[in-house]
Design an enzyme around this catalytic site. Structure first.
Site, short mmCIF file in Angstrom:
data_model
loop_
_atom_site.label_atom_id
_atom_site.label_comp_id
_atom_site.label_asym_id
_atom_site.label_seq_id
_atom_site.Cartn_x
_atom_site.Cartn_y
_atom_site.Cartn_z
N LYS A 19 -0.68 -2.56 -0.22
CA LYS A 19 -0.30 -3.20 1.05
C LYS A 19 -1.54 -3.36 1.94
CE LYS A 19 1.39 -0.63 4.50
NZ LYS A 19 0.60 -0.85 5.72
N ASN A 20 -2.37 -2.33 2.00
CA ASN A 20 -3.51 -2.35 2.93
C ASN A 20 -4.70 -3.13 2.40
OD1 ASN A 20 -1.93 -1.00 4.65
ND2 ASN A 20 -2.91 1.00 4.39
N CYS A 30 2.12 3.42 18.07
CA CYS A 30 3.03 3.55 16.92
C CYS A 30 3.34 5.04 16.81
CB CYS A 30 2.39 2.93 15.70
SG CYS A 30 1.60 4.06 14.62
N ARG A 81 -3.40 4.61 18.50
CA ARG A 81 -4.01 3.56 17.67
C ARG A 81 -4.65 2.44 18.49
NH1 ARG A 81 -0.66 2.87 12.46
NH2 ARG A 81 -2.64 2.11 11.67
N ASP A 137 -2.61 9.06 4.56
CA ASP A 137 -1.37 8.39 4.15
C ASP A 137 -0.62 9.12 3.05
OD1 ASP A 137 -2.61 4.99 4.60
OD2 ASP A 137 -2.00 6.54 5.99
N ARG A 149 8.78 -1.20 4.71
CA ARG A 149 7.49 -1.81 5.07
C ARG A 149 6.39 -1.40 4.09
NH1 ARG A 149 5.30 -0.47 10.52
NH2 ARG A 149 3.60 -1.59 9.52
C1 EPZ Z 1 -5.62 1.83 8.45
O1 EPZ Z 1 -5.16 1.85 9.80
C2 EPZ Z 1 -4.37 1.74 7.58
N1 EPZ Z 1 -3.65 0.51 7.88
C3 EPZ Z 1 -3.49 2.96 7.84
O2 EPZ Z 1 -2.39 2.89 6.96
C4 EPZ Z 1 -4.27 4.23 7.52
O3 EPZ Z 1 -3.47 5.36 7.79
C5 EPZ Z 1 -5.55 4.25 8.37
O4 EPZ Z 1 -6.32 3.05 8.14
C6 EPZ Z 1 -6.42 5.46 8.07
O5 EPZ Z 1 -6.79 5.44 6.74
C7 EPZ Z 1 -4.10 -0.66 7.34
O6 EPZ Z 1 -5.08 -0.70 6.63
C8 EPZ Z 1 -3.29 -1.88 7.66
P1 EPZ Z 1 -8.32 3.37 11.61
P2 EPZ Z 1 -6.23 1.62 10.99
O7 EPZ Z 1 -8.80 2.28 12.50
O8 EPZ Z 1 -7.31 0.72 10.55
C9 EPZ Z 1 -9.01 5.61 15.74
C10 EPZ Z 1 -0.12 2.73 6.45
O9 EPZ Z 1 0.69 3.60 6.37
N2 EPZ Z 1 -9.43 4.29 16.24
O10 EPZ Z 1 -9.11 3.70 10.39
O11 EPZ Z 1 -5.45 1.25 12.20
C11 EPZ Z 1 -7.54 5.63 15.34
O12 EPZ Z 1 -6.74 5.89 16.47
C12 EPZ Z 1 -1.11 2.72 7.58
O13 EPZ Z 1 -0.25 1.82 5.61
C13 EPZ Z 1 -9.89 4.20 17.56
O14 EPZ Z 1 -9.96 5.19 18.28
O15 EPZ Z 1 -6.81 3.07 11.17
C14 EPZ Z 1 -7.48 6.72 14.31
O16 EPZ Z 1 -7.41 7.98 14.98
C15 EPZ Z 1 -0.75 3.81 8.54
N3 EPZ Z 1 -10.27 2.97 18.04
C16 EPZ Z 1 -8.84 6.63 13.61
O17 EPZ Z 1 -9.69 5.87 14.50
C17 EPZ Z 1 -10.23 1.83 17.26
O18 EPZ Z 1 -10.60 0.75 17.74
C18 EPZ Z 1 -8.78 5.88 12.27
O19 EPZ Z 1 -8.09 4.68 12.51
C19 EPZ Z 1 -9.75 1.96 15.92
C20 EPZ Z 1 -9.37 3.19 15.44
#
Ligand code: EPZ
Length: 436
Positions: A28-29, A123, A128, A314, A407
């Protein structure tokens, strides 16, 4: 048929032992950023092995809403071509259903120099924010205002040196897509190394992007030289390592004889090392098939979630379900999201003995058996943990809030029923659905 007084639930009975073959679906990702990247060219892009998931449907409808022609060739193959945009605005209805909609921002700026995208809401698993995406795009010369719940972005990104303060998967993906058509060279430091980011980079290279990245050596530095145009191509997306890990844990827990096909063995090296310590072994039986063997007595352990290549957040809920039935004391530390223990109260309803400290550390005291109950799916991946728990809990378990499950996992009830699991998707009157 669902009508307004009814909601769907999943009734999962304790499984004696499952047997058969499970095919791992496309990731999915990987699907979501890859679909977004088709905005970068006016030529057709064929994507193969797409999973049949709600989020893919949402991303396809987003692409159509901005003018892309989306044609389904077969169950898992779609052709995308965006000649001229009909809109540069992605409204709240879509973003509210799928926060990954933000992935079209970089691509729309690259191609059209403009985008107006509703801010993704929070979420269940955490706030996020997208501040790192915005900071990087501003560094690339894009003007960005946040008004009335929209990100209003103007200007084509210019090559720049970007260093992410935190590792961000979709942040890295957005800047990759913002840089491939930019004037000059972009360096991304502290980039995410997740296989899905690498898969996107591979697709972009096939489209003609000039990307230099020693991801095999674990380098977090990516060098991109902007090109004039990108061409069409065909690309098969990688298998879903999270679905694969989920089914490996399920197979061990239910003492099943399951052959897992399209299993991305090399993307789960660290997870396998943890499972081996517990007493679960993933045995290769072909170039992309495995079976799962387990020792008679499994051992408690300590796990920390971290960015790739370490233990993925995940898979945290799924491995917690496993540890909740292993005699002894186990610990899980969640380092990525600030609220990713929502499944703990649900596991406790099933009889697990778990306590948490500051929503960061879970202490799991293994119990002999779980007992079936009403539970709710709390986030996309935790919903699979409830299915696994239902397969080993005495009696049956009724899982509510199924939209989370649909989803992230392609037809999980049909896949498990094909192995002999007694799983029933049922419409129940809202009054019985305790989690409205
Ligand atoms: C991706 O989310 C995945 N989603 C998530 O999978 C996954 O859990 C996550 O990466 C971590 O591996 C997709 O790829 C569509 P991050 P993402 O930006 O990119 C903080 C699922 O179940 N952060 O790597 O949104 C954030 O809050 C989903 O399929 C900021 O602070 O995650 C988190 O604590 C759930 N500012 C950390 O970084 C930002 O601008 C990592 O988030 C961006 C992120």
């Amino acid at each position: 048929m669902k009508n307004k007084e009814k909601k769907e639930v999943l009734i999962v009975h304790k499984a004696e032992s499952l047997e058969g073959v499970l095919e791992i679906s496309g990731a999915k990702n990987s699907a979501l950023p890859n679909i977004a990247s088709t905005i970068l060219t006016d030529k057709p892009v064929i994507l193969q092995n797409l999973p049949e998931l709600l989020d893919v449907k949402y991303m396809n409808s987003l692409l159509k809403a901005i003018g892309s022609k989306v044609e389904q060739i077969d169950e898992k193959t779609f052709v995308y071509s965006l000649k001229e945009p009909t809109s540069l605005c992605v409204d709240y209805e879509i973003v509210n259903k799928m926060r990954a909609s933000i992935l079209v921002l970089g691509a729309m700026l690259s191609r059209f120099g403009e985008a107006k995208i509703a801010l993704p809401g929070g979420c269940p698993i955490g706030q996020r924010p997208i501040d790192l995406h915005i900071k990087a795009l501003r560094k690339m010369g894009v003007s960005i205002d946040i008004e009335h719940g929209f990100v209003i972005a103007k200007g084509r990104p210019k090559g720049s040196h970007i260093t992410f303060d935190k590792i961000t998967v979709t942040g890295t993906e957005n800047i990759l897509m913002a840089s491939v058509l930019a004037e000059g060279e972009t360096i991304i430091e502290n980039a995410a190394l997740e296989p899905e980011v690498v898969d996107l980079a591979n697709l972009l290279k096939k489209m003609g992007a000039d990307i230099e990245w020693n991801w095999r050596e674990g380098s977090r530095t990516i060098k991109i030289r902007g090109v004039q145009k990108l061409k069409g191509t065909a690309h098969k997306i990688i298998p879903d390592r999270i679905e694969a890990g989920t089914f490996a844990i399920m197979s061990a827990l239910t003492k099943s004889k399951i052959i897992l096909k399209n299993y991305p063995y090399n993307l789960l090296t660290y997870v396998h090392s943890i499972l081996n310590k517990i007493g679960i072994h993933i045995i290769k039986t072909g170039n992309d098939t495995v079976i799962v063997k387990r020792e008679k007595y499994l051992k408690p352990t300590y796990i920390e979630t971290k960015e790739y290549p370490f233990f993925p957040t995940d898979l945290q809920a799924q491995v917690m379900t496993l540890l909740s039935t292993i005699d002894g004391l186990s610990l899980i530390k969640e380092n990525i999201f600030e609220n990713r223990f929502l499944h703990v109260p649900e596991l406790i309803r099933l009889g697990a003995c778990i306590s948490t400290i500051n929503n960061k550390v879970a202490i799991i005291n293994g119990v002999k058996n779980l007992s079936g109950a009403n539970v709710k799916a709390t986030d996309l991946r935790a919903s699979a943990a409830m299915v696994i728990a239902g397969l080993i809990a005495e009696g049956y378990t009724t899982i509510h809030n199924l939209h989370h499950l649909d989803r992230g996992y392609e037809k999980i009830d049909l896949k498990l029923s094909s192995l002999g699991a007694n799983i029933e998707r049922k419409a129940v009157p809202i009054k019985e659905n305790m989690f409205e």
